[in-house]
Design an enzyme around this catalytic site. Sequence first.
Site, PDB file in Angstrom:
ATOM      1  N   TYR A 104     -15.630   6.137  -7.879  1.00  0.00           N
ATOM      2  CA  TYR A 104     -15.593   4.714  -7.267  1.00  0.00           C
ATOM      3  C   TYR A 104     -15.624   4.106  -8.858  1.00  0.00           C
ATOM      4  O   TYR A 104     -16.605   3.697  -9.131  1.00  0.00           O
ATOM      5  CB  TYR A 104     -16.226   4.376  -6.205  1.00  0.00           C
ATOM      6  CG  TYR A 104     -16.068   2.642  -6.196  1.00  0.00           C
ATOM      7  CD1 TYR A 104     -15.257   1.882  -5.561  1.00  0.00           C
ATOM      8  CD2 TYR A 104     -16.772   1.483  -6.451  1.00  0.00           C
ATOM      9  CE1 TYR A 104     -15.119   0.954  -5.154  1.00  0.00           C
ATOM     10  CE2 TYR A 104     -16.961   0.448  -6.608  1.00  0.00           C
ATOM     11  CZ  TYR A 104     -15.755  -0.274  -6.238  1.00  0.00           C
ATOM     12  OH  TYR A 104     -15.779  -1.225  -6.022  1.00  0.00           O
ATOM     13  N   GLU A 191     -10.369  -2.536  -8.934  1.00  0.00           N
ATOM     14  CA  GLU A 191     -11.008  -2.012  -8.503  1.00  0.00           C
ATOM     15  C   GLU A 191     -10.435  -0.672  -8.125  1.00  0.00           C
ATOM     16  O   GLU A 191      -9.553  -0.530  -7.859  1.00  0.00           O
ATOM     17  CB  GLU A 191     -11.596  -2.419  -6.837  1.00  0.00           C
ATOM     18  CG  GLU A 191     -12.726  -1.109  -6.392  1.00  0.00           C
ATOM     19  CD  GLU A 191     -12.933  -1.552  -4.665  1.00  0.00           C
ATOM     20  OE1 GLU A 191     -13.648  -1.705  -4.745  1.00  0.00           O
ATOM     21  OE2 GLU A 191     -11.642  -2.053  -4.052  1.00  0.00           O
TER      22      GLU A 191
END
Length: 393
Positions: A104, A191
Amino acid sequence: MKIQEADAKRLLLAQGLPVPPWEVARSAAEARAAAERMLAGSAQVVVKAQVLVGGRGKAGGVKLASSPAEAEAVAAGILGMSIKGIVVRKVLISPAADIVKEYYLSAVLDRAARRILLMGSAEGGVEIEQVAVERPEAIVTIHADPLLGLQDWQARELAFRMGLGGHLKAAVSIAKGLVRTMLANDADLVEINPLAVVHEDGPHGTAVDQLVCLDAKITLDDSALARHPDLETLRDLDEEDPADVEARAAGISFIRLDGTIGCMVNGAGLAMTTMDLVKRAGGEPANFLDIGGGAKADRVAAAMALILADPKVDAILVNIFGGITRGDEVAHGLIEARAQQHRDVPMIVRIVGTNAAEAAALLEAAHFETAASLDEAAEKAVAASSAEETSRM
Ligand code: GDP
Ligand code: MN
């Protein structure tokens, strides 16, 4: 403003980030044609719902297919399905990645620190909010310097702590690319989840592991969109609240709330004050609404239509401070709006400032209920709302 994955990936590519190729399809037939092109160089394709919500994978909106026919069938299943209440109208098709591990990585505007915050984790793919709650130590954070940006040593530290030491060069370049994407587009959030190590066939039968951005989510700062007319076109009207679309078209700032008293005010500060006074008088505002400076009759009518479209509204408070805005223009707008309205909702009007006397005369002739002070207006509106609620019981 949220933008779709495909558009977000385009912004990443523009900053030189590694993103696998993709096509967007609006029908199963288009998905099949795209899969045919991609399966020439890849064993499988991935078909992904394009909706502005996360968790598409869990909801069944991300599927693999091994042939054009299978891609067509999978796309037919995903198109039209509802994910978190949003109907899927398009899908993204990409050559399927052979994932070794999911990470991530995101850049987010940290308003409190007034810096860009980078967040990384070796626990990618899953919902990061869950990781943040259960194992906050699994998330690595680092602030970019406001003047120097994200420096190489910072990006290297981030990569090492995420467990990406084996892909240091790529990880550093991606982290810095996220910061560039934030700055170039005035984004609030960029993101990548998952940022993935994928297995790729190299030349002469060799295989290489690469770091690639498999998913992309970008939120743009609405207040900065004036600087990016090209980005405004990425707005997906299909997924916006129709009230928001109408408000924007009419030049009105509008935020829906949970209460029963519709508020029409000019000026953001006055709108907030009005909401406070409604609360102090024991009521709950149904919205924040700023008709802006110099509003003419048509904008007043549009604002009234927005307020009345909310079925919870059972009383309306109009609070206008005439500066550039002329009181008589607003009064004309209210009279016009009331003539058109389908629902009979009690309305209390307070207009002071420029042309207040003309406004008062117009409103009196049209039998509007008025108030001399804002306190009085708020009390009357709350009383009218309570009376409506009692009569409905
Ligand atoms: P999200 O669920 O809305 O965040 O959608 P993602 O694009 O992140 O996809 C969800 C999950 O599907 C990922 O975490 C991966 O595990 C899987 N996935 C996505 N793309 C691929 C791909 O190209 N190949 C494989 N094998 N899995 C994928
Ligand atoms: Mn994802």
